[in-house]
Design an enzyme around this catalytic site. Structure first.
Site, PDB file in Angstrom:
ATOM      1  N   SER A 140       0.852  -1.197   0.000  1.00  0.00           N
ATOM      2  CA  SER A 140       0.000   0.000   0.000  1.00  0.00           C
ATOM      3  C   SER A 140       0.882   1.238   0.000  1.00  0.00           C
ATOM      4  CB  SER A 140      -0.877   0.024   1.250  1.00  0.00           C
ATOM      5  OG  SER A 140      -1.473   1.303   1.402  1.00  0.00           O
ATOM      6  N   TYR A 153      -1.280  -0.198  10.278  1.00  0.00           N
ATOM      7  CA  TYR A 153      -1.461  -0.598   8.870  1.00  0.00           C
ATOM      8  C   TYR A 153      -0.182  -0.287   8.073  1.00  0.00           C
ATOM      9  CZ  TYR A 153      -3.681  -0.725   4.206  1.00  0.00           C
ATOM     10  OH  TYR A 153      -4.007  -1.004   2.890  1.00  0.00           O
ATOM     11  N   ALA A 155       2.845  -0.034   9.214  1.00  0.00           N
ATOM     12  CA  ALA A 155       3.895  -0.976   9.634  1.00  0.00           C
ATOM     13  C   ALA A 155       3.698  -2.322   8.933  1.00  0.00           C
ATOM     14  CB  ALA A 155       3.862  -1.158  11.155  1.00  0.00           C
ATOM     15  N   SER A 156       2.438  -2.766   8.848  1.00  0.00           N
ATOM     16  CA  SER A 156       2.184  -4.071   8.203  1.00  0.00           C
ATOM     17  C   SER A 156       2.562  -4.012   6.731  1.00  0.00           C
ATOM     18  CB  SER A 156       0.712  -4.495   8.375  1.00  0.00           C
ATOM     19  OG  SER A 156      -0.144  -3.759   7.522  1.00  0.00           O
ATOM     20  N   LYS A 157       2.274  -2.894   6.064  1.00  0.00           N
ATOM     21  CA  LYS A 157       2.521  -2.819   4.622  1.00  0.00           C
ATOM     22  C   LYS A 157       4.007  -2.594   4.322  1.00  0.00           C
ATOM     23  CE  LYS A 157      -1.657  -3.627   3.126  1.00  0.00           C
ATOM     24  NZ  LYS A 157      -1.947  -4.826   2.326  1.00  0.00           N
TER      25      LYS A 157
HETATM   26  N1  LIG Z   1      -8.671   0.131  -1.221  1.00  0.00           N
HETATM   27  C1  LIG Z   1      -7.568   0.817  -1.183  1.00  0.00           C
HETATM   28  O1  LIG Z   1      -7.563   2.050  -1.356  1.00  0.00           O
HETATM   29  C2  LIG Z   1      -6.244   0.135  -0.953  1.00  0.00           C
HETATM   30  C3  LIG Z   1      -5.088   0.931  -1.037  1.00  0.00           C
HETATM   31  C4  LIG Z   1      -3.848   0.324  -0.841  1.00  0.00           C
HETATM   32  C5  LIG Z   1      -3.773  -1.036  -0.574  1.00  0.00           C
HETATM   33  N2  LIG Z   1      -4.914  -1.773  -0.488  1.00  0.00           N
HETATM   34  C6  LIG Z   1      -4.749  -3.201  -0.187  1.00  0.00           C
HETATM   35  O2  LIG Z   1      -5.350  -3.960  -1.223  1.00  0.00           O
HETATM   36  C7  LIG Z   1      -5.815  -5.205  -0.699  1.00  0.00           C
HETATM   37  C8  LIG Z   1      -7.286  -5.387  -1.072  1.00  0.00           C
HETATM   38  O3  LIG Z   1      -7.995  -4.272  -0.561  1.00  0.00           O
HETATM   39  P1  LIG Z   1      -9.502  -3.941  -0.959  1.00  0.00           P
HETATM   40  O4  LIG Z   1      -9.627  -2.462  -0.957  1.00  0.00           O
HETATM   41  O5  LIG Z   1      -9.928  -4.712  -2.135  1.00  0.00           O
HETATM   42  O6  LIG Z   1     -10.199  -4.465   0.381  1.00  0.00           O
HETATM   43  P2  LIG Z   1     -11.636  -5.098   0.661  1.00  0.00           P
HETATM   44  O7  LIG Z   1     -11.906  -4.852   2.097  1.00  0.00           O
HETATM   45  O8  LIG Z   1     -12.610  -4.634  -0.353  1.00  0.00           O
HETATM   46  O9  LIG Z   1     -11.336  -6.661   0.417  1.00  0.00           O
HETATM   47  C9  LIG Z   1     -10.470  -7.379   1.249  1.00  0.00           C
HETATM   48  C10 LIG Z   1     -10.851  -8.852   1.212  1.00  0.00           C
HETATM   49  O10 LIG Z   1      -9.971  -9.555   2.112  1.00  0.00           O
HETATM   50  C11 LIG Z   1     -10.745 -10.500   2.842  1.00  0.00           C
HETATM   51  N3  LIG Z   1     -10.120 -10.849   4.121  1.00  0.00           N
HETATM   52  C12 LIG Z   1      -9.962 -10.046   5.212  1.00  0.00           C
HETATM   53  N4  LIG Z   1      -9.424 -10.731   6.231  1.00  0.00           N
HETATM   54  C13 LIG Z   1      -9.226 -11.997   5.789  1.00  0.00           C
HETATM   55  C14 LIG Z   1      -8.716 -13.185   6.399  1.00  0.00           C
HETATM   56  N5  LIG Z   1      -8.317 -13.194   7.687  1.00  0.00           N
HETATM   57  N6  LIG Z   1      -8.653 -14.312   5.656  1.00  0.00           N
HETATM   58  C15 LIG Z   1      -9.082 -14.313   4.366  1.00  0.00           C
HETATM   59  N7  LIG Z   1      -9.588 -13.220   3.743  1.00  0.00           N
HETATM   60  C16 LIG Z   1      -9.659 -12.079   4.443  1.00  0.00           C
HETATM   61  C17 LIG Z   1     -12.089  -9.789   3.053  1.00  0.00           C
HETATM   62  O11 LIG Z   1     -13.132 -10.708   3.379  1.00  0.00           O
HETATM   63  C18 LIG Z   1     -12.284  -9.099   1.707  1.00  0.00           C
HETATM   64  O12 LIG Z   1     -12.981  -9.912   0.784  1.00  0.00           O
HETATM   65  C19 LIG Z   1      -5.569  -5.158   0.809  1.00  0.00           C
HETATM   66  O13 LIG Z   1      -4.366  -5.828   1.111  1.00  0.00           O
HETATM   67  C20 LIG Z   1      -5.434  -3.659   1.080  1.00  0.00           C
HETATM   68  O14 LIG Z   1      -4.651  -3.400   2.229  1.00  0.00           O
HETATM   69  C21 LIG Z   1      -6.138  -1.217  -0.668  1.00  0.00           C
END
Ligand SMILES: NC(=O)c1ccc[n+]([C@@H]2O[C@H](COP(=O)([O-])OP(=O)(O)OC[C@H]3O[C@@H](n4cnc5c(N)ncnc54)[C@H](O)[C@@H]3O)[C@@H](O)[C@H]2O)c1
Length: 257
Positions: A140, A153, A155-157
């Protein structure tokens, strides 16, 4: 287009957002896809995309639990006979100041985003052996660009980027490991953040949150799940055959490094 014909791909967090878009693009590219998520909506998505479910395999799995991960990866491998690509996309975010963060929030965010990613990587590598294969991790912009309310968050990324580099060295030369670092994508995760910021009085309304974010993005817009999926497919493909250990920003220029 069938550039992933005969390839078997596992996408975590495939029930919605970036994961659903990525699973869909791999499926359209001819791949066999295992859709992993803790949410049973993956089954619905698989049925909608491919009613025969010949090339799609939904698996409900909490990636924080090693037993569940081991079972899910073995089931996907048994279903399709091989594994080639892992997309470590599942992630969660809560918002809080560092001083107010609870241990439960820290454990949830680090548990899914980092420990879960490691567990999936471990069991993928065990089944894939010497490859060939590719892993694409979802980091991220929060890893590289400091902002309030996301110390855990961020730190995790940042950990995701470190994990990507270290595993790239161990898995070479037949398995490449890279990351994509999204900017701001209009998914349920970001809608939750917008609502939280308005409720907390950080911004007047959702339009004000978006205006504030757009000012920091040279291309002036959010990215879409499909924008991120395109780059994930590129990193998983032969077109990226000389790239490993790297992270590509897909943030409309919000992060440049
Ligand atoms: N949306 C953003 O703006 C954004 C920006 C940067 C990075 N990201 C990263 O992109 C990735 C996807 O994000 P998104 O926006 O599509 O999120 P989202 O919340 O729409 O989807 C995340 C999915 O992960 C699943 N999930 C959560 N915990 C879980 C677990 N313990 N085991 C299995 N599945 C699990 C959820 O059920 C969900 O379907 C994530 O890693 C997020 O950190 C998102």
């Amino acid at each position: 287009m069938s550039r992933f014909a005969d390839q078997v791909v596992i996408v975590t967090g495939a029930a919605q957002g970036i994961g659903a878009a990525t699973a869909t693009e791999f499926y359209r590219g001819g791949a066999y896809v295992a859709l992993l998520d803790k949410n049973d909506k993956v089954t619905e998505l698989a049925t909608t995309l491919d009613p025969t479910k010949k090339r799609l395999f939904p698996v409900v799995c909490d990636i924080r639990q090693e037993r569940e991960v081991e079972r899910a990866f073995r089931a996907a491998s048994d279903q399709f006979g091989q594994l080639n690509v892992l997309v470590n996309n599942a992630g969660v975010c809560t918002l809080n100041l560092c001083v107010d963060l609870t241990e439960a929030e820290w454990d949830l965010v680090l548990g899914v985003n980092l420990k879960g990613m490691w567990l999936c990587t471990k069991h993928f590598l065990r089944l894939v052996g010497n490859g060939p294969g590719a892993i694409v991790n979802v980091a991220s912009q929060a890893a590289k660009r400091a902002q309030k309310f996301t110390a855990h968050y961020s730190a995790s990324k940042m950990g995701v980027i470190g994990l990507t580099r270290a595993v790239a060295v161990e898995a070479a030369p037949n398995i490449r490991v890279n990351a994509v670092s999204p900017g701001t994508i209009d998914t349920p995760m970001i809608q939750q953040e917008i609502n939280w910021r308005v409720a907390r009085g950080e911004n007047e309304d959702s339009e004000a949150v978006k205006r504030h974010w757009f000012e920091r993005i040279p291309l002036g817009r959010f990215q879409t799940p499909a924008d991120i999926a395109k780059v994930i497919l590129f990193l998983a493909s032969d077109q990226a055959s000389e790239i490993t250990g790297d992270t590509i920003n897909v943030s409309g220029g919000a992060v440049m490094d």
